[in-house]
Design a protein around this motif. Structure first.
Motif, PDB file in Angstrom:
ATOM      1  N   GLN A  52       0.842  -1.186   0.000  1.00 42.65           N
ATOM      2  CA  GLN A  52       0.000   0.000   0.000  1.00 42.65           C
ATOM      3  C   GLN A  52       0.884   1.246   0.000  1.00 42.65           C
ATOM      4  N   CYS A  53       0.295   2.366  -0.330  1.00 48.19           N
ATOM      5  CA  CYS A  53       1.031   3.546  -0.772  1.00 48.19           C
ATOM      6  C   CYS A  53       2.014   4.121   0.252  1.00 48.19           C
ATOM      7  N   SER A  54       1.518   4.680   1.327  1.00 52.53           N
ATOM      8  CA  SER A  54       2.390   5.420   2.250  1.00 52.53           C
ATOM      9  C   SER A  54       3.513   4.576   2.841  1.00 52.53           C
ATOM     10  N   PRO A  55       3.237   3.381   3.367  1.00 52.42           N
ATOM     11  CA  PRO A  55       4.326   2.589   3.939  1.00 52.42           C
ATOM     12  C   PRO A  55       5.425   2.265   2.929  1.00 52.42           C
ATOM     13  N   SER A  56       5.029   1.907   1.696  1.00 52.69           N
ATOM     14  CA  SER A  56       6.022   1.568   0.682  1.00 52.69           C
ATOM     15  C   SER A  56       6.846   2.778   0.277  1.00 52.69           C
ATOM     16  N   THR A  62      13.405   6.033   3.228  1.00 56.49           N
ATOM     17  CA  THR A  62      14.123   5.816   4.495  1.00 56.49           C
ATOM     18  C   THR A  62      15.042   4.605   4.464  1.00 56.49           C
ATOM     19  N   GLY A  63      14.822   3.671   3.541  1.00 58.37           N
ATOM     20  CA  GLY A  63      15.572   2.426   3.563  1.00 58.37           C
ATOM     21  C   GLY A  63      15.235   1.562   4.756  1.00 58.37           C
ATOM     22  N   LYS A  64      14.011   1.716   5.291  1.00 58.07           N
ATOM     23  CA  LYS A  64      13.598   0.976   6.479  1.00 58.07           C
ATOM     24  C   LYS A  64      12.224   0.339   6.269  1.00 58.07           C
ATOM     25  N   TYR A  65      11.950  -0.701   7.060  1.00 58.73           N
ATOM     26  CA  TYR A  65      10.650  -1.356   7.006  1.00 58.73           C
ATOM     27  C   TYR A  65       9.586  -0.447   7.627  1.00 58.73           C
ATOM     28  N   PRO A  66       8.332  -0.580   7.188  1.00 59.57           N
ATOM     29  CA  PRO A  66       7.285   0.277   7.742  1.00 59.57           C
ATOM     30  C   PRO A  66       7.176   0.234   9.261  1.00 59.57           C
ATOM     31  N   HIS A  67       7.275  -0.941   9.862  1.00 57.87           N
ATOM     32  CA  HIS A  67       7.127  -0.969  11.321  1.00 57.87           C
ATOM     33  C   HIS A  67       8.327  -0.357  12.026  1.00 57.87           C
ATOM     34  N   ASN A  68       9.390  -0.044  11.278  1.00 58.09           N
ATOM     35  CA  ASN A  68      10.541   0.660  11.853  1.00 58.09           C
ATOM     36  C   ASN A  68      10.535   2.146  11.549  1.00 58.09           C
ATOM     37  N   HIS A  69      10.073   2.546  10.348  1.00 57.93           N
ATOM     38  CA  HIS A  69       9.995   3.995  10.095  1.00 57.93           C
ATOM     39  C   HIS A  69       8.702   4.606  10.634  1.00 57.93           C
ATOM     40  N   LEU A  71       5.464   4.547   9.624  1.00 54.21           N
ATOM     41  CA  LEU A  71       4.300   4.819   8.776  1.00 54.21           C
ATOM     42  C   LEU A  71       3.663   3.487   8.393  1.00 54.21           C
ATOM     43  N   ILE A  72       2.873   2.922   9.311  1.00 56.65           N
ATOM     44  CA  ILE A  72       2.300   1.591   9.130  1.00 56.65           C
ATOM     45  C   ILE A  72       0.898   1.642   8.528  1.00 56.65           C
ATOM     46  N   GLY A  73       0.435   2.839   8.205  1.00 56.78           N
ATOM     47  CA  GLY A  73      -0.851   3.027   7.547  1.00 56.78           C
ATOM     48  C   GLY A  73      -0.741   4.196   6.590  1.00 56.78           C
ATOM     49  N   LEU A  74      -1.870   4.669   6.117  1.00 56.61           N
ATOM     50  CA  LEU A  74      -1.883   5.719   5.106  1.00 56.61           C
ATOM     51  C   LEU A  74      -1.784   7.107   5.738  1.00 56.61           C
ATOM     52  N   ALA A  75      -0.961   7.953   5.140  1.00 56.10           N
ATOM     53  CA  ALA A  75      -0.709   9.284   5.705  1.00 56.10           C
ATOM     54  C   ALA A  75      -1.980  10.115   5.777  1.00 56.10           C
ATOM     55  N   HIS A  76      -2.854  10.010   4.757  1.00 52.38           N
ATOM     56  CA  HIS A  76      -4.061  10.834   4.773  1.00 52.38           C
ATOM     57  C   HIS A  76      -5.101  10.312   5.763  1.00 52.38           C
ATOM     58  N   LEU A  81       5.183   9.174   9.897  1.00 53.17           N
ATOM     59  CA  LEU A  81       6.558   8.744  10.072  1.00 53.17           C
ATOM     60  C   LEU A  81       7.040   9.061  11.483  1.00 53.17           C
ATOM     61  N   ASN A  82       7.983   8.277  11.959  1.00 50.40           N
ATOM     62  CA  ASN A  82       8.637   8.630  13.213  1.00 50.40           C
ATOM     63  C   ASN A  82       9.359   9.971  13.066  1.00 50.40           C
ATOM     64  N   MET A  83       9.487  10.668  14.170  1.00 54.28           N
ATOM     65  CA  MET A  83      10.243  11.911  14.166  1.00 54.28           C
ATOM     66  C   MET A  83      11.716  11.624  13.877  1.00 54.28           C
ATOM     67  N   ASN A  84      12.342  12.532  13.159  1.00 55.66           N
ATOM     68  CA  ASN A  84      13.786  12.503  12.907  1.00 55.66           C
ATOM     69  C   ASN A  84      14.258  11.287  12.115  1.00 55.66           C
ATOM     70  N   GLU A  85      13.385  10.730  11.278  1.00 50.27           N
ATOM     71  CA  GLU A  85      13.835   9.664  10.388  1.00 50.27           C
ATOM     72  C   GLU A  85      14.791  10.246   9.343  1.00 50.27           C
ATOM     73  N   PRO A  86      15.899   9.572   9.051  1.00 47.25           N
ATOM     74  CA  PRO A  86      16.785  10.043   7.978  1.00 47.25           C
ATOM     75  C   PRO A  86      16.151   9.762   6.619  1.00 47.25           C
ATOM     76  N   LEU A  87      15.734  10.806   5.925  1.00 41.28           N
ATOM     77  CA  LEU A  87      15.016  10.688   4.660  1.00 41.28           C
ATOM     78  C   LEU A  87      15.913  11.087   3.494  1.00 41.28           C
ATOM     79  N   LEU A  88      15.760  10.393   2.391  1.00 46.75           N
ATOM     80  CA  LEU A  88      16.636  10.615   1.250  1.00 46.75           C
ATOM     81  C   LEU A  88      16.681  12.076   0.797  1.00 46.75           C
ATOM     82  N   PRO A  89      15.541  12.771   0.609  1.00 42.44           N
ATOM     83  CA  PRO A  89      15.639  14.174   0.168  1.00 42.44           C
ATOM     84  C   PRO A  89      16.409  15.047   1.163  1.00 42.44           C
ATOM     85  N   ALA A  90      16.173  14.831   2.448  1.00 41.59           N
ATOM     86  CA  ALA A  90      16.859  15.635   3.469  1.00 41.59           C
ATOM     87  C   ALA A  90      18.358  15.331   3.491  1.00 41.59           C
ATOM     88  N   LEU A  91      18.718  14.063   3.363  1.00 42.25           N
ATOM     89  CA  LEU A  91      20.139  13.693   3.357  1.00 42.25           C
ATOM     90  C   LEU A  91      20.859  14.299   2.153  1.00 42.25           C
TER      91      LEU A  91
END
Length: 426
Positions: A52-56, A62-69, A71-76, A81-91
């Motif tokens: 499904q969309c948001s977790p994938s 993030t390079g992380k599994y949904p239960h680790n980053h 976002l285990i459901g849909l953002a809308h 996401l967990n706070m302070n996750e290292p995200l590709l655009p930010a990096l």
């Protein structure tokens, strides 16, 4: 890449497309994407972490599994996401890249929190409206290096109505081969061809302004198609994704990569290509050794999961080249979840009883003999050893990654919108 010029990164991501492209052998004409595959790399055995969309999408960044980053459901629907996750655009931004988002994203209510410095919004997220903004941006020859994410709402339902002939449309092996399914696919392919046309415009713009040699162009999607038995399931049609790459650093040779991979590996690969350290907490691995022919394997198995879609539906799975093991952590009266998107194919699935067939707690499939995962072998004594091995691999992964399912029910955030599973009727 050391002190060499850092490559630009331009990603086009679609919604609910799976591998339904001509270059993956599907019955739809996609000349521009086929050309991208011919000039770069096509990944034929790459899967998403969640159907499904948001977790994938969050795993892609993030390079992380949904239960680790987180976002285990849909953002809308209120998942975050967990706070302070290292995200590709930010990096990439912190490494000197200019970062831009065009169109659709589904990881946060605030796209700037993902690390984008500028967000371009069109009147809709359709490729028809988003692409002109991308072309205008490229025509101005943006400062390099840049990271551009282009999100199209296609090929999400609803599809345009198709009223033409269907004799040349191949059905889906996991659904009855009836007219309504073929017509539904023909409607999907209207949107696939539309995306292909717009991707072609972007590719020509990159070439025409002289950025081809230093720009990695990526085409991918978030998960499988919005048909019963695909999206929102851990069967291969739900977790299969397309990924095409063309650009510097080993992506120019028209190669086919058949190695088992996950979109978890995408962010580490981009960071590795750009000479940026990969955060230790990323669980994916750089694909560059495979791409450059230094290794023929990255994973012996990959893991997939779902916790929430519209409803709570906790599933975990592990896939090797030969076997797929799926564990359902809640009893469900359906083989295919009935909360899939509406359409002609859903009505077919309803008529043929796919929503009234109970889902086993454990499922084991021999993908060599049963690639469409129709024969559950979990109770077959001749597969007892394979079942035990796959079960053990999954359980060890859940423990190693601190999967909250190990403690039982996983509650949603307080403000999340969750549909009760029993509200869906076959």
């Amino acid at each position: 890449m050391g002190k060499e010029k850092k490559p630009n990164i331009l990603i086009v991501i679609t919604h609910d497309t799976g591998r339904h492209l001509g270059c993956y052998g599907r019955n739809v004409e996609t000349p521009n994407l086929d050309k991208l595959a011919d000039e770069g790399i096509i990944f034929t055995n790459l899967f998403c972490t969640a159907p499904q969309c948001s977790p994938s999408r969050a795993s892609l960044l993030t390079g992380k599994y949904p239960h680790n980053h987180g976002l285990i459901g849909l953002a809308h629907r209120g998942f975050r996401l967990n706070m302070n996750e290292p995200l590709l655009p930010a990096l990439l931004k912190h490494a000197g890249y200019s970062t831009y988002l065009f169109g659709f994203q589904h990881e946060s209510s605030d796209p700037y929190s993902l690390g984008y410095q500028k967000v371009f919004k069109a009147k809709s997220n359709s490729c028809l409206d988003v692409t002109p903004l991308v072309l205008d941006f490229l025509a101005k020859k943006p400062k390099e290096p840049f990271f551009v994410m282009v999100g199209f709402s296609e090929t999400h339902r609803p599809f345009p109505e198709y009223d033409g002939p269907i004799d040349n449309i191949e059905g889906l092996p996991y659904l009855p081969d009836v007219e309504d399914v073929r017509r539904d696919l023909a409607s999907l392919y209207i949107l696939v061809r539309r995306v292909d046309e717009k991707v072609g415009e972007i590719l020509r713009a990159v070439d025409n302004i002289g950025l081809r040699q230093n720009t990695l162009v990526v085409f991918t999607t978030d998960h499988g198609v919005a048909f019963p038995g695909a999206k929102a399931t851990l069967f291969d049609p739900g977790i299969e994704i397309a990924m095409l790459m063309r650009g510097p650093g080993g992506f120019e040779e028209g190669k086919r990569i058949d190695t088992l991979l996950s979109n978890l590996d995408f962010a580490p690969t981009i960071l590795d290509l750009c000479g940026i350290p990969i955060p230790r907490e990323m669980q994916g691995r750089s694909m560059l050794p495979v791409i450059r022919g230094e290794s023929d394997r990255l994973h012996d198995w990959i893991f997939v999961e779902q916790t929430y879609h519209a409803a709570y539906d906790p599933l975990r799975g592990v896939r090797t080249e030969r076997f797929k093991y799926i564990r359902s952590f809640e009893k469900r009266p359906f083989w295919f979840p009935p909360n899939v998107d509406g359409g002609l194919s859903k009505e077919v699935a309803r008529r043929f009883g796919y929503f009234s067939k109970p889902r086993p707690t454990e499922m084991l499939f021999d993908l060599y003999k049963d690639p469409w995962e129709r024969k559950n072998l979990a109770a077959d004594p001749s597969y007892a050893d394979a079942l035990e091995k796959m079960r053990t691999i999954l359980e060890e992964w859940m423990r190693r990654t601190n999967d909250p399912l190990l403690k039982g029910y996983v509650p949603p955030p307080p403000d999340a919108i969750v549909t009760p599973p029993d509200s869906y009727t076959p």
